[in-house]
Design an enzyme around this catalytic site. Structure first.
Site, short mmCIF file in Angstrom:
data_model
loop_
_atom_site.label_atom_id
_atom_site.label_comp_id
_atom_site.label_asym_id
_atom_site.label_seq_id
_atom_site.Cartn_x
_atom_site.Cartn_y
_atom_site.Cartn_z
N LYS A 133 0.81 -1.22 0.00
CA LYS A 133 0.00 0.00 0.00
C LYS A 133 0.85 1.28 0.00
CE LYS A 133 -4.00 -2.06 2.42
NZ LYS A 133 -4.96 -1.84 3.53
N TYR A 177 -12.52 -1.98 -3.55
CA TYR A 177 -13.06 -1.99 -2.18
C TYR A 177 -14.59 -1.88 -2.14
CZ TYR A 177 -8.46 -1.87 0.05
OH TYR A 177 -7.21 -2.18 0.50
N ASN A 222 -1.89 0.33 6.88
CA ASN A 222 -1.40 -0.95 7.41
C ASN A 222 -0.57 -1.73 6.39
OD1 ASN A 222 -3.56 -1.69 5.88
ND2 ASN A 222 -4.65 -2.80 7.49
N HIS A 241 -2.28 -5.40 1.65
CA HIS A 241 -3.56 -6.08 1.50
C HIS A 241 -3.29 -7.51 1.08
CE1 HIS A 241 -7.49 -7.29 -0.08
NE2 HIS A 241 -6.81 -7.79 -1.09
N GLU A 258 -9.76 -10.76 -7.48
CA GLU A 258 -8.84 -9.62 -7.32
C GLU A 258 -7.67 -9.71 -8.30
OE1 GLU A 258 -9.94 -9.02 -2.58
OE2 GLU A 258 -7.92 -9.63 -3.13
P1 GTP Z 1 -7.11 -5.98 3.61
O1 GTP Z 1 -6.13 -7.06 3.37
O2 GTP Z 1 -6.58 -4.62 3.26
O3 GTP Z 1 -8.48 -6.25 3.01
O4 GTP Z 1 -7.25 -5.92 5.18
P2 GTP Z 1 -8.14 -6.80 6.11
O5 GTP Z 1 -8.83 -7.89 5.36
O6 GTP Z 1 -7.24 -7.15 7.24
O7 GTP Z 1 -9.22 -5.75 6.61
P3 GTP Z 1 -10.68 -5.43 6.02
O8 GTP Z 1 -10.92 -6.15 4.74
O9 GTP Z 1 -11.64 -5.59 7.14
O10 GTP Z 1 -10.57 -3.87 5.73
C1 GTP Z 1 -9.95 -3.43 4.53
C2 GTP Z 1 -9.02 -2.29 4.82
O11 GTP Z 1 -9.78 -1.19 5.30
C3 GTP Z 1 -8.00 -2.56 5.94
O12 GTP Z 1 -6.81 -3.14 5.50
C4 GTP Z 1 -7.75 -1.18 6.48
O13 GTP Z 1 -6.69 -0.53 5.79
C5 GTP Z 1 -9.05 -0.44 6.24
N1 GTP Z 1 -9.79 -0.35 7.48
C6 GTP Z 1 -10.43 -1.35 8.16
N2 GTP Z 1 -11.00 -0.89 9.28
C7 GTP Z 1 -10.71 0.46 9.30
C8 GTP Z 1 -11.03 1.51 10.20
O14 GTP Z 1 -11.68 1.32 11.22
N3 GTP Z 1 -10.56 2.76 9.87
C9 GTP Z 1 -9.82 3.00 8.74
N4 GTP Z 1 -9.40 4.22 8.46
N5 GTP Z 1 -9.51 2.03 7.88
C10 GTP Z 1 -9.95 0.79 8.16
MG MG Z 2 -9.99 -7.59 3.58
#
Ligand code: GTP
Ligand code: MG
Length: 138
Positions: free
Chosen positions: A9, A49, A112, A115, A126
């Protein structure tokens, strides 16, 4: 053997961490079988997303993902989907285990660093959004 989709990212590319993250991926036994650096358009990020579009952080997520270049990748290995999730660590870096990419490099939940696909089915979807089969050499 499985394929999974990975994104390094903007927070990580901005800090010049592509090589260090790739080293963690390769040390974990995953092979990078396709890789490209792109600056995501708003349309690409929104589509990628789409599942999160009702979430309060969707706008912020799209903004963050288009703020700088990303590196999109296809990873291959035994149990690659679950293995990469393990290597990435928890979504919130404060909860990520020692040695994981997010523990090592992530700044916060929104920045973070990586992904990774959450299922084999989503991995295929994807991968197809960013790569054609001709760009992948396993
Ligand atoms: P990905 O591999 O990026 O999909 O991460 P994940 O599967 O661990 O998390 P998820 O799919 O639930 O959320 C997708 C992305 O949204 C995360 O990687 C975060 O960067 C972002 N995200 C999730 N929760 C929050 C939040 O509470 N605040 C913000 N700003 N970003 C969030
Ligand atoms: Mg995810």
């Amino acid at each position: 053997t499985q394929r999974t989709f990975s994104i390094i990212k903007p927070d990580a590319t901005k800090r010049n961490l592509t090589g260090k993250i790739n080293a963690v991926i390769e040390d974990a036994g995953l092979r990078i079988i396709a890789q490209r650096r792109i600056h995501m358009t708003e349309a690409q990020a929104k589509r990628f997303y789409e599942v999160h579009k009702e979430r309060p952080f969707y706008g912020e997520l799209v903004e963050t993902m288009t703020s700088a270049p990303v590196v999109v990748q296809v990873l291959e290995g035994d149990n690659a989907v679950a293995r990469y999730r393990e290597v990435m660590g928890a979504t919130n870096p404060e909860q990520a285990a020692e040695g994981t990419i997010r523990k090592l490099f992530a700044l916060n939940v929104g920045e973070n660093s990586v992904h990774g696909s959450d299922s084999l089915e989503n991995a295929a979807i994807e991968i197809a959004q960013f790569f054609s089969e001709a760009d992948i050499a396993g």
